[in-house]
Design an enzyme around this catalytic site. Structure first.
Site, short mmCIF file in Angstrom:
data_model
loop_
_atom_site.label_atom_id
_atom_site.label_comp_id
_atom_site.label_asym_id
_atom_site.label_seq_id
_atom_site.Cartn_x
_atom_site.Cartn_y
_atom_site.Cartn_z
N SER A 45 -11.46 -2.59 -0.22
CA SER A 45 -10.16 -2.40 0.42
C SER A 45 -10.11 -3.01 1.80
O SER A 45 -9.03 -3.30 2.33
CB SER A 45 -9.84 -0.91 0.53
OG SER A 45 -9.50 -0.35 -0.71
N HIS A 99 -4.32 5.33 3.46
CA HIS A 99 -5.06 4.10 3.18
C HIS A 99 -4.48 2.88 3.89
O HIS A 99 -5.20 2.07 4.48
CB HIS A 99 -5.10 3.89 1.67
CG HIS A 99 -6.01 2.80 1.20
ND1 HIS A 99 -5.55 1.58 0.78
CD2 HIS A 99 -7.35 2.75 1.08
CE1 HIS A 99 -6.56 0.83 0.40
NE2 HIS A 99 -7.67 1.51 0.57
N ASP A 149 0.84 -1.19 0.00
CA ASP A 149 0.00 0.00 0.00
C ASP A 149 0.88 1.24 0.00
O ASP A 149 2.08 1.17 -0.32
CB ASP A 149 -0.94 -0.03 1.22
CG ASP A 149 -2.32 0.53 0.90
OD1 ASP A 149 -2.41 1.75 0.66
OD2 ASP A 149 -3.28 -0.24 0.88
#
Length: 977
Positions: free
Chosen positions: A460, A293, A259
């Protein structure tokens, strides 16, 4: 009556009691009860299992085949973890204790079996089985005779331990019997002797740790343990709390998070030092303000457990490693930039760190041969890969989720449905929770939220949940290959769609309890481990399965009927007249081919089982009644909720005048029933007031059980509600419609509040609101109505006026709110705004002062000349909940200057009239001469003035208003009749 006379009666009753036990709890030789603290405890026989203790060194798979030849067909044998004890699942269910005893005796013909016990259902749905040992204690005054008592009652029992547990008079005994029923009978004989304090078999049992984390955010985690906390369907979850009783993971199992970085010093994420592959920084932390994120993703996997902080991940004692493979775009718009080589290098580094699981919650903007090759090689070397399917709502997965060596994960909501944003299609491997996920955020001022935690949604987050589930499998069985971990994850998932794999859920909803509690063994040697074998215990390498029910033909009692013989009555579902209930006699009193146990009307021939209102009672047997509720609790039921709970479809709940508050009169559920909830005398007198606030959220109604337009709420005032948490915010102060679409009419909503939907919040619902009035409700969005996630709220003949803080109606996520013949006026956030914009002048809608009788006093009836009165609008109908007509009181008659208050000018007018004979303003010209005659004396005198002044300045009673006068002409009181 003397003691001498009563003693024989007691003996008789005791005798009868034991005769009763003998009949109801099993025969003497096959008892289905034992004694605890002097009382008989009934045991529920599990009719398809037996507990078997093999001789040392015997292969259970070989022995199962031998038992089949002996006439006892065993589907599978599962080790209990205690020595050579196994639980054998039978291919054919047993009819009762006698049948179980016969099966046991057949098994005991084998010299390779030491002992066989029936299996009983224990507490918490666990398992109880008998062993050859018995525990007993002799009463204190009989202890010297203990050995003699044992010899007298059970001469074939051997004493293996005296003073058992250091308890005087206690013994551990061993039976020579190999049959659990016989040992249970021996223990009961001992327990029934008056010289014995207690006796019981030394049973094997199952137990659970019952771990409940102390992390404050744990109750928010519906994906791990769904209790309906967000209004969803209880138990639509991954059973993470049950899996944690088996394993919470281990630090030796590592998961790499590919990520834009994970905060390296986050206090609530279990992790090891990561690495950056972008060239920006050294470790795997975020590199800019928009690299948020990865931290939220990592929390789904290994947020720490029992640290009294934040939230919990699905595999909390495993470790994540951050591999920063992208740089988030600034300003933050949800995109990032990367390079093919960064992903390849990250996977290569993960190999060197001993990583077993990878997660990539991203959809790349291109495909790469190098990345594909690296995914393939790491998979071959034992790494299991997961990626988010994507949030485009289309029937294909993004890259790299589309790769054959990567598990693409779709997202579900807390009802078990595919999330509206989730991709689906042929690449989906499994599904996992992906809406309202409570997880870690970057701490301090960084991250998505001002706090350190927050709610997120998307595939996600379903992907790391699945990755964490795989990590738990490896923690329990570390020798499994990547393919075996995948197979076990898929085979133990909860099948949510059609039997087998589908394009919505893949192989099903990840279930961590199933995947950690079922060992990966292949006892029948057919190449399929038990969790994936459609007929465990029987060699069937072709896995033939004809009817699509997931049970192999070799084990299927009804191989051509996918519903099988679910009730175990030896009738397959396609010929069973009541396939959901055990009814071997197939009783059918009315001859309609519907078994009595399933018939919705036993007395009438009704093969079609007509049931118009869907209440489970056939139309020909329907009885309808009205349930009255009073504020003092003395009605047919003590509260509104209690009355509703007593109803069946078609009933009416009638609310008598009063204010309804407290438990049972708030957060009211209609239970999905097609009933009428109404007041006896209208909304003016029947008020539901949950007394909610932001600190104590309470709404009037929480409707979440699929109500339709045949469920009606009418003629109530709903006030003072404050919405509780739903979809992450305080929602629906008056009514929460959660997949519920009833009819609401002639109701008043006033003084309700929430963050979203001050009066009404609709989620996936289409309620119809007719002749309702919305006044003084407030919310940050949608002061009156909030329509969300494919909802369609319809307003007909409603007044929406003077609501506070925001536009009266707001719509999000493909939702709507439409109005017809509705007056929208004076709202603080604008009238025709939000999702009502553009409806002014359409379908009879308008925006004119509704002329309430007395808004300040909460009198929401309308005057005769109101535009909402039937004679004054183009719709030719009453608009709003209350009728026209205002009752002028004395104060209103005396408001001679029409200022809406009584003031010195009114006194001056009447003094001028009384003492100077002047025209007390034109208003008095139109009135009869006795209009100021408050004492009804026939003349206007100083006494009348004194009373009037006393009323104005001392709030005293002026005197009678009716019937002596005080009946002004219409223009005296323009807002009154």
């Amino acid at each position: 009556m003397s003691a001498v006379n009563t003693y024989p009666s007691r003996v008789f009753l005791i005798t009868i009691f034991f005769v009763f036990l003998g009949c109801s709890l099993g025969t003497a030789q096959t008892p289905t009860f034992y004694y605890y603290q002097g009382g008989a405890v009934e045991l529920e026989l599990v009719n398809n299992q037996l507990a078997v203790q093999y001789q040392p060194g015997i292969d259970p798979a070989v022995q199962s085949a031998a038992m089949a030849r002996a006439g006892v067909s065993i589907v599978t044998t599962t080790p209990t973890g205690i020595g050579a004890w196994y639980v054998a699942e039978l291919a054919t269910s047993m009819s009762g204790a006698q049948d179980a005893d016969a099966q046991i005796r057949t098994l005991l013909n084998s010299p390779d079996i030491q002992f066989v016990s029936p299996v009983f259902r224990g507490l918490n749905n666990g398992r109880l089985t008998i062993t050859p040992d018995i525990l007993m204690r002799v009463k204190e005054d009989s202890r010297p005779a203990g050995p003699a008592i044992i010899a007298r009652l059970a001469p074939d029992l051997a004493v293996t331990e005296h003073e058992f547990g250091n308890m005087p008079g206690a013994y551990k005994l061993h039976s020579s019997s190999r049959n659990g029923f016989e040992v249970l009978h021996q223990a009961n004989l001992l327990a029934e002797d008056p010289q014995v304090a207690w006796a019981e078999p030394d049973m094997h049992f199952t137990a659970v740790h019952c771990l409940t984390p102390n992390d404050p955010g744990y109750p928010n985690l519906w994906g791990i343990n769904n209790t309906g906390q967000f209004g969803g369907t209880p138990d639509i979850d991954m059973d993470g709390n049950l899996a944690w009783d088996i394993s919470t993971g281990t630090s030796t199992v590592k998961i790499v998070i590919l990520d834009t970085g994970v905060q390296q010093d986050h206090p609530d994420i279990n992790q090891e030092t990561g690495r950056d592959f972008t060239g920006d920084i050294y470790d795997g932390g975020p590199g800019n303000a928009c690299d948020n994120h990865g931290t939220t993703v990592a929390g789904c996997v290994t947020a720490k457990i029992n640290n009294a902080l934040g939230t919990v991940g699905i595999a909390p004692d495993c470790r994540v490693l951050s591999a920063r493979i992208g740089v988030a775009t600034v300003p933050c718009n949800g995109t990032w930039s990367g390079s093919y080589s960064w992903t390849v290098d990250a996977l290569a580094w993960a190999e060197t760190q001993g990583v077993r699981v990878s997660n990539n919650s991203n959809s790349y903007g291109g495909t790469s041969s190098a990345i594909t090759a690296k995914y393939n090689s790491t998979y071959a070397n034992g790494m299991v890969h997961f990626a988010s399917a994507g949030n485009d709502g289309v029937d294909q997965s993004g890259y790299p989720a589309s790769l054959a060596t990567v598990n693409s994960v779709s997202a579900i909501n807390y009802f078990g449905d595919l999330a509206s944003f989730s991709n689906y299609g042929p690449d989906i491997s499994v599904s996992a929770p992906g809406t309202a996920v409570y997880t870690t955020d970057r701490t301090g001022t960084d991250g998505y939220y001002s706090g350190d935690y927050g709610y997120v949604q998307g595939t996600s987050y379903s992907a790391p949940y699945a990755a964490g589930a795989a990590a738990l499998i490896i923690a329990v069985e570390p020798t499994l290959t990547a393919a075996e971990v995948e197979d076990k994850l898929r085979c133990t998932s909860r099948d949510m769609g059609d039997p087998g794999r589908d394009e919505i859920y893949g192989y099903g909803l990840v279930n961590t309890y199933n995947s950690t509690s079922q060992p990966w063994t292949d006892t029948d040697g057919d190449g399929y481990a038990e969790p994936c074998d459609n007929c465990p215990g029987v060699y069937n390498p072709l896995q033939e399965e004809s009817d699509g029910d997931g049970v192999g033909d070799s084990c299927d009692v009804c191989p051509l009927d996918r519903y099988d013989d679910a009730d175990g009555d030896s009738y397959c579902a396609d010929v069973d007249n009541c396939p959901a209930a055990y009814n071997p006699a197939q009783d059918d009193a009315d001859g309609d081919n519907v078994g009595d146990l399933c018939d919705n009307c036993l007395t009438d021939y009704n093969p079609l089982q007509e049931d118009v209102d869907g209440d489970g009672i056939g139309d020909s047997c329907e009885i309808i009644r009205t349930w009255y509720v009073q504020t003092d609790g003395m009605g047919d039921a003590p509260t509104i909720q209690a009355a509703i709970d007593s109803t069946t479809h078609g009933d009416t709940v009638a609310v008598i005048d009063g204010v309804y508050a407290g438990v049972g009169n708030r957060e009211i559920s209609l239970r999905g029933r097609r009933i009428l909830l109404t007041s006896a005398n209208g909304p003016e007198t029947a008020i539901i007031d949950p007394a909610g606030s932001s600190s104590t959220p309470r709404r009037a109604f929480a409707l979440n059980q699929g109500e339709d337009a045949q469920t009606v709420i009418e003629r109530l005032t709903i006030r003072g509600g404050y919405g509780g948490t739903f979809n992450g915010s305080a929602s629906g102060g008056g009514i929460l419609f959660n997949e519920s679409s009833p009819l609401v009419k002639n109701c008043v909503f006033t003084g309700n509040a929430a963050v979203a939907g001050g009066a009404v919040y609709a989620f996936r619902s289409a309620p119809l609101l007719v002749n309702c009035t919305f006044v003084d409700n407030s919310a940050s969005i949608g002061s009156a109505v909030f329509s969300y996630d494919q909802s369609a709220v319809t307003l007909e003949n409603c007044i929406i006026a003077y609501n506070l803080t925001s536009s009266p109606a707001a719509c999000y996520e493909a939702s709507s709110a439409t109005a017809a013949c509705t007056d929208v006026y004076g709202n603080a956030g604008g009238d025709w705004m939000g999702c009502l914009a553009g409806q002014d002048g359409a379908n009879g809608n308008f925006s004119i002062d509704p002329l309430f009788c007395n808004l300040d006093e909460g009198e929401l009836s309308i005057s005769d000349n109101s535009p909402c009165a039937p004679a004054n609008n183009d719709c030719d109908t009453l608009i709003g909940a209350l009728p026209t007509g205002c009752a002028c009181d004395c104060a209103q008659y005396c408001d001679l200057d029409l200022s809406n208050s009584i003031n010195p000018l009114d006194v001056a007018y009447i003094v001028n009239y009384v003492y100077k004979q002047l025209d007390a303003r034109a208003v008095l010209v139109a009135c009869p001469g006795d209009n100021g005659d408050w004492d009804c004396s026939g003349i206007v005198s100083p006494v009348d003035v004194a009373w009037y002044v006393s009323f104005v300045y001392k709030s005293s009673n002026v005197g009678p208003c009716e019937p002596c006068g005080c009946t002004p002409y219409p223009d005296n009181c323009p807002n009154y009749p």
